[in-house]
Each structure stands twice: as C-alpha cells, then as structure tokens.
Design a protein around this motif. Structure first.
Motif, short mmCIF file in Angstrom:
data_model
loop_
_atom_site.label_atom_id
_atom_site.label_comp_id
_atom_site.label_asym_id
_atom_site.label_seq_id
_atom_site.Cartn_x
_atom_site.Cartn_y
_atom_site.Cartn_z
N LEU A 52 0.82 -1.04 0.01
CA LEU A 52 -0.02 -0.05 0.04
C LEU A 52 0.93 1.31 -0.01
O LEU A 52 2.13 1.30 0.50
CB LEU A 52 -0.87 0.06 1.30
CG LEU A 52 -1.74 -1.15 1.31
CD1 LEU A 52 -2.92 -0.84 2.71
CD2 LEU A 52 -2.75 -1.34 0.13
N GLU A 53 0.25 2.46 -0.35
CA GLU A 53 1.02 3.40 -0.50
C GLU A 53 1.41 3.95 0.92
O GLU A 53 2.76 4.76 0.94
CB GLU A 53 0.29 4.72 -1.10
CG GLU A 53 -0.97 5.31 -0.24
CD GLU A 53 -1.79 6.37 -0.76
OE1 GLU A 53 -1.17 7.17 -1.64
OE2 GLU A 53 -2.74 6.49 -0.44
N ASN A 54 0.81 3.65 1.87
CA ASN A 54 1.15 3.94 3.23
C ASN A 54 2.63 2.95 3.78
O ASN A 54 2.82 2.99 5.07
CB ASN A 54 0.26 3.92 4.40
CG ASN A 54 -0.60 2.54 4.11
OD1 ASN A 54 0.05 1.36 3.86
ND2 ASN A 54 -1.83 2.50 4.74
N GLY A 55 2.99 1.88 3.07
CA GLY A 55 4.01 1.25 3.27
C GLY A 55 3.54 0.06 3.83
O GLY A 55 4.27 -1.07 4.01
N LEU A 56 2.46 -0.18 4.29
CA LEU A 56 1.86 -1.53 4.55
C LEU A 56 1.91 -2.58 3.78
O LEU A 56 1.51 -2.43 2.53
CB LEU A 56 0.54 -1.36 5.22
CG LEU A 56 0.15 -0.84 6.77
CD1 LEU A 56 -1.36 -0.97 7.11
CD2 LEU A 56 0.76 -2.08 7.57
N GLY A 71 -14.81 -21.29 -3.36
CA GLY A 71 -13.29 -20.73 -3.16
C GLY A 71 -13.11 -19.42 -3.65
O GLY A 71 -13.79 -18.99 -4.41
N ILE A 72 -11.98 -18.99 -3.16
CA ILE A 72 -11.63 -17.47 -3.53
C ILE A 72 -10.10 -17.42 -3.73
O ILE A 72 -9.29 -17.89 -3.18
CB ILE A 72 -12.05 -16.53 -2.78
CG1 ILE A 72 -11.79 -15.00 -3.42
CG2 ILE A 72 -11.70 -16.53 -1.36
CD1 ILE A 72 -12.44 -13.88 -2.86
N CYS A 73 -9.59 -16.81 -4.71
CA CYS A 73 -8.24 -16.87 -5.01
C CYS A 73 -7.40 -15.69 -4.24
O CYS A 73 -8.09 -14.82 -3.39
CB CYS A 73 -7.93 -16.10 -6.54
SG CYS A 73 -8.43 -17.21 -7.69
N ALA A 74 -6.11 -16.37 -3.87
CA ALA A 74 -5.28 -15.21 -3.06
C ALA A 74 -5.19 -13.82 -3.28
O ALA A 74 -5.32 -12.93 -2.48
CB ALA A 74 -3.98 -15.83 -3.12
N GLU A 75 -5.20 -13.53 -4.53
CA GLU A 75 -5.33 -11.95 -5.04
C GLU A 75 -6.27 -11.44 -4.55
O GLU A 75 -6.33 -10.05 -4.13
CB GLU A 75 -5.11 -12.12 -6.61
CG GLU A 75 -4.02 -12.42 -7.32
CD GLU A 75 -4.02 -14.17 -7.59
OE1 GLU A 75 -4.54 -14.73 -6.94
OE2 GLU A 75 -3.58 -14.35 -8.63
N ARG A 76 -7.45 -12.06 -4.64
CA ARG A 76 -8.80 -11.16 -4.13
C ARG A 76 -8.93 -11.24 -2.92
O ARG A 76 -9.37 -10.26 -2.15
CB ARG A 76 -10.15 -11.79 -4.82
CG ARG A 76 -10.36 -11.02 -6.25
CD ARG A 76 -11.37 -11.77 -7.24
NE ARG A 76 -10.92 -13.00 -7.45
CZ ARG A 76 -11.81 -14.12 -7.61
NH1 ARG A 76 -13.11 -13.86 -7.45
NH2 ARG A 76 -11.33 -15.23 -8.01
N VAL A 77 -8.45 -12.05 -2.09
CA VAL A 77 -8.44 -12.14 -0.49
C VAL A 77 -7.60 -10.99 -0.04
O VAL A 77 -7.91 -10.09 0.90
CB VAL A 77 -7.98 -13.68 -0.05
CG1 VAL A 77 -7.61 -13.30 1.43
CG2 VAL A 77 -9.04 -14.47 -0.19
N ALA A 78 -6.30 -10.89 -0.58
CA ALA A 78 -5.34 -9.67 -0.37
C ALA A 78 -6.04 -8.46 -0.74
O ALA A 78 -6.01 -7.31 0.27
CB ALA A 78 -4.16 -9.81 -0.90
N ASN A 83 -8.75 -3.22 0.79
CA ASN A 83 -9.77 -2.16 0.33
C ASN A 83 -10.66 -2.07 1.46
O ASN A 83 -11.41 -1.25 1.99
CB ASN A 83 -10.27 -2.79 -0.92
CG ASN A 83 -9.63 -2.55 -2.23
OD1 ASN A 83 -10.06 -2.89 -3.31
ND2 ASN A 83 -8.45 -1.92 -1.88
N ALA A 84 -11.12 -3.15 2.27
CA ALA A 84 -12.05 -2.90 3.27
C ALA A 84 -11.23 -2.31 4.51
O ALA A 84 -12.36 -1.54 5.26
CB ALA A 84 -12.23 -4.40 3.81
N ASN A 85 -9.87 -2.72 4.71
CA ASN A 85 -9.55 -2.17 6.04
C ASN A 85 -8.91 -0.74 5.75
O ASN A 85 -8.52 0.09 6.81
CB ASN A 85 -8.74 -3.12 6.54
CG ASN A 85 -9.32 -4.19 7.34
OD1 ASN A 85 -10.10 -4.14 8.14
ND2 ASN A 85 -9.37 -5.31 6.44
N ALA A 124 -8.56 1.43 -11.26
CA ALA A 124 -9.47 2.45 -11.59
C ALA A 124 -9.79 3.43 -10.27
O ALA A 124 -9.82 4.77 -10.40
CB ALA A 124 -10.67 1.92 -12.28
N ARG A 125 -9.99 2.63 -9.59
CA ARG A 125 -10.73 3.28 -8.25
C ARG A 125 -9.56 4.12 -7.62
O ARG A 125 -9.94 5.49 -7.19
CB ARG A 125 -10.65 2.27 -7.22
CG ARG A 125 -11.36 2.59 -5.58
CD ARG A 125 -11.34 1.39 -4.76
NE ARG A 125 -11.82 1.70 -3.66
CZ ARG A 125 -12.02 1.11 -2.43
NH1 ARG A 125 -12.42 -0.29 -2.62
NH2 ARG A 125 -12.25 1.41 -1.18
#
Ligand code: THU
Length: 160
Positions: A52-56, A71-78, A83-85, A124-125
């Motif tokens: 993230l831009e804040n270095g996290l 199931g869900i892929c690793a990329e979307r989990v991350a 985006n949620a937090n 885009a976001r």
C-alpha cells in the motif's frame, strides 16, 4: 477498417535478487502467505502480497471450499482485505506466488481472469497502476499494471 496493435511491456528476471529490494520484500511476503493457504482440494497453494502507499504489506492466500465453486483466489483475498480495512490507501504493487507438491511453481503465477478484473477495478478506483510481480522458479515476470493483462477491460466508466 483499422488494425491496431496493443503493446505490453513485460520485465523478466532470473532470480529474486535481481529485483529492487521493495519488490523482493513483496515476493517474500507472498511466499510466506502461501504457507497459510487453505487449499486441501487443489493442493495448489497461492500467496499474494500487496504494497500500500502507506508502506503496509497486506497478505492473502487462496481459500477453498468443499463446494469447489465457493473458493476464492489469493489475489482477491489480499485486495479485498486491503480495500476493506484501508479504503483510502492506494495499492502500489502486488506479488503473486504459488507452490504445489514440488515446491515453488516453475512458471510465474498469473492472476486468473476474475482477479485481473478485480485488480483493474482497484487501478480505476485509486487512479493508480498496480505493478504485478509474478513469481516463479524459472523466472520472475513484472508488468506495469493489471490492465495490460486485461486489455479492453470492463471499467467503471463503461457504466456512464
Ligand atoms: N488460484 C489463486 O489463488 N490465484 C490464481 O490466480 C489462480 C488460482 C487458486 C484457486 C484455487 O484455490 C487454486 O488456486 C487452484 O486453482
């Protein structure tokens, strides 16, 4: 009729150590994340790490289900966790890796179509490209943004 050519730039590296330190860090975080993947059905353990831009650094891994399609892929989990937090933090880069019963996969791990769509949405976001670092034992591939892996993507502006 017009014939147009699309161009994408792919940077290839033979080893992790050839990459800039920030990207090395992200690959190692993705590899670490793959250790916690829940993939008892495919036994294909994927790890993703975002900067993230804040270095996290935010990590995710694939989460499977006995009802395979849930199931869900690793990329979307991350990405969705980030985006949620941290809804206001731009995503700068994402590293993806995977291992199977032979260890780190040979060819670089590439995000599936649904993940490409989700990553393009984040570009885009945040109006910011997300550098993708795709890890493999044979080579590591870097592309400058997700959209280059999903030309003519369906993007928010299509909704008018
Ligand atoms: N998988 C990912 O996590 N990311 C990808 O880009 C491709 C596939 C997962 C989904 C499933 O749990 C396993 O890998 C096998 O397809």
């Amino acid at each position: 009729m017009r014939k147009k050519e699309l161009q994408i730039f792919v940077y290839e590296y033979d080893t992790v150590l050839e990459l800039p330190e920030r990207d090395q860090k992200l690959i190692f975080a993705a590899r670490e994340a793959s250790e916690n993947a829940y993939a008892p059905y495919s036994k294909f353990y994927v790890g993703a790490a975002l900067m993230l831009e804040n270095g996290l650094i935010i990590k995710g891994n694939n989460q499977e289900n006995a009802d395979f399609t849930d199931g869900i892929c690793a990329e979307r989990v991350a990405l969705f966790y980030a985006n949620a937090n941290y809804p206001n933090a731009k995503v700068e880069a994402m590293a993806v890796t995977a291992k199977n019963s032979n260890g780190l996969i040979k060819d670089p791990s590439k995000p599936c179509g649904s993940c490409r769509q989700a990553i393009v949405e984040a570009e885009a976001r945040f109006k910011h490209p997300i550098r993708l670092i795709l890890d493999g034992a044979k080579k590591i591939m870097v592309v400058e943004n997700a959209e280059s892996l999903l030309p003519f993507a369906f993007k928010p502006d299509a909704l008018g």
